[in-house]
Design a protein around this motif. Structure first.
Motif, mmCIF file in Angstrom:
data_model
loop_
_atom_site.group_PDB
_atom_site.id
_atom_site.type_symbol
_atom_site.label_atom_id
_atom_site.label_comp_id
_atom_site.label_asym_id
_atom_site.label_seq_id
_atom_site.Cartn_x
_atom_site.Cartn_y
_atom_site.Cartn_z
ATOM 1 N N MET A 173 0.864 -1.177 0.000
ATOM 2 C CA MET A 173 0.000 0.000 0.000
ATOM 3 C C MET A 173 0.897 1.223 0.000
ATOM 4 O O MET A 173 1.665 1.454 0.937
ATOM 5 N N HIS A 218 0.446 5.194 -0.355
ATOM 6 C CA HIS A 218 -0.607 6.216 -0.344
ATOM 7 C C HIS A 218 0.042 7.596 -0.334
ATOM 8 O O HIS A 218 0.559 8.058 0.686
ATOM 9 N N GLU A 267 -3.510 13.476 -3.828
ATOM 10 C CA GLU A 267 -3.690 12.111 -3.359
ATOM 11 C C GLU A 267 -3.620 11.131 -4.518
ATOM 12 O O GLU A 267 -4.207 11.341 -5.583
ATOM 13 N N VAL A 270 -3.167 6.541 -4.877
ATOM 14 C CA VAL A 270 -3.074 5.303 -4.126
ATOM 15 C C VAL A 270 -2.619 4.174 -5.041
ATOM 16 O O VAL A 270 -3.214 3.946 -6.097
ATOM 17 N N PHE A 322 -1.761 0.052 -4.797
ATOM 18 C CA PHE A 322 -1.827 -1.090 -3.891
ATOM 19 C C PHE A 322 -2.040 -2.387 -4.666
ATOM 20 O O PHE A 322 -2.513 -2.393 -5.803
ATOM 21 N N LYS A 335 -3.766 -6.240 -4.891
ATOM 22 C CA LYS A 335 -4.980 -6.946 -4.500
ATOM 23 C C LYS A 335 -5.016 -8.250 -5.271
ATOM 24 O O LYS A 335 -5.249 -8.260 -6.475
ATOM 25 N N TYR A 343 -5.049 4.267 -8.169
ATOM 26 C CA TYR A 343 -6.246 5.110 -8.156
ATOM 27 C C TYR A 343 -5.860 6.570 -8.005
ATOM 28 O O TYR A 343 -5.098 6.938 -7.114
ATOM 29 N N ASN A 375 -5.466 -4.527 7.742
ATOM 30 C CA ASN A 375 -6.353 -3.478 7.211
ATOM 31 C C ASN A 375 -5.578 -2.298 6.621
ATOM 32 O O ASN A 375 -6.161 -1.436 5.970
ATOM 33 N N SER A 396 -6.057 -2.152 2.790
ATOM 34 C CA SER A 396 -7.397 -2.025 2.228
ATOM 35 C C SER A 396 -7.672 -0.581 1.821
ATOM 36 O O SER A 396 -7.316 0.360 2.537
ATOM 37 N N TYR A 397 -8.324 -0.421 0.667
ATOM 38 C CA TYR A 397 -8.716 0.899 0.193
ATOM 39 C C TYR A 397 -9.975 0.741 -0.648
ATOM 40 O O TYR A 397 -10.038 -0.109 -1.534
ATOM 41 N N SER A 398 -10.986 1.562 -0.349
ATOM 42 C CA SER A 398 -12.258 1.478 -1.062
ATOM 43 C C SER A 398 -12.281 2.481 -2.210
ATOM 44 O O SER A 398 -12.222 3.692 -1.994
#
Length: 205
Positions: free
Chosen positions: A73, A75, A81, A83, A85, A87, A94, A186, A189-191
């Motif tokens: 991750m 960030h 900003e 991101v 990561f 998965k 993003y 956690n 994790s990124y939504s």
């Protein structure tokens, strides 16, 4: 704005280095001994891109989290900003400013010089010259590549900076602070918003 593989690989260099666990030369053996002490790490980073004359082109700040073998991750918090990561078998980038996520196959990205930092294959390591000078580990591709040299500096067993010298003369340096070696799951994790535009670069799509 699309996220091309060259740009993504430059970002990945700062993180992939912590996933090294191979021994093929004295300098690499020393790196392995340092990295083998921990399975995860988090830190704050300041990134600076400079020209060969030392002029600063850009600067950014953010946080980094890594857990072996392949959880990442990265960030970036300022000035904009972003991101990056992992998965599963994929890598996501993003950009909230344009609300777009670019997805890559992780295996495709490992066909780059950064495979050196994540692989235990002798044929990959043999493509690079690895030396240690004045406490700095230097990794140089034997064949021409986008990356001219990757330099790693340590403060004791803590990595303090990663510098990527590119063929265009620019140097991309990540300075790390506040290093910790316990990272919760956690942290990876990124939504991503449901309405984000998707640029799927995976070969299967």
């Amino acid at each position: 704005m699309k996220m091309n593989k060259t740009h993504l690989l430059k970002l990945l260099s700062a993180s992939a280095v912590f996933l090294c666990f191979s021994v093929y030369a004295d300098a690499i053996s020393e790196l392995q001994q340092i990295f083998a002490k921990h399975t995860s790490m988090s830190a704050a980073f300041n990134q600076q891109v400079t020209k060969s004359n030392g002029e600063v082109v850009s600067s950014a700040d953010g946080t980094l989290a890594i857990k072996k073998p392949d959880s990442l991750m990265m960030h970036t918090l300022s000035p904009d900003e972003q991101v990056l990561f992992t998965k599963g078998k994929d890598v996501y980038f993003y950009d909230p400013f344009i609300n777009q996520v670019t997805i890559f196959d992780k295996k495709d990205l490992y066909t780059s010089p950064f495979l050196l930092l994540t692989s235990n294959r002798a044929d990959i390591w043999n493509q690079y010259k690895v030396t240690k000078e004045a406490g700095v580990y230097r990794l140089v591709p034997k064949k021409k590549a986008d990356i001219k040299e990757l330099s790693l500096k340590f403060n004791g067993d803590d990595i303090s900076s990663i510098s990527i010298s590119l063929m265009d003369g620019n140097i991309n340096t990540y300075n790390l602070t506040g290093i910790k070696y316990t990272v919760e799951n956690n942290a990876f994790s990124y939504s991503i918003p449901e309405d984000a535009q998707i640029d799927d670069e995976r070969k299967s799509n």
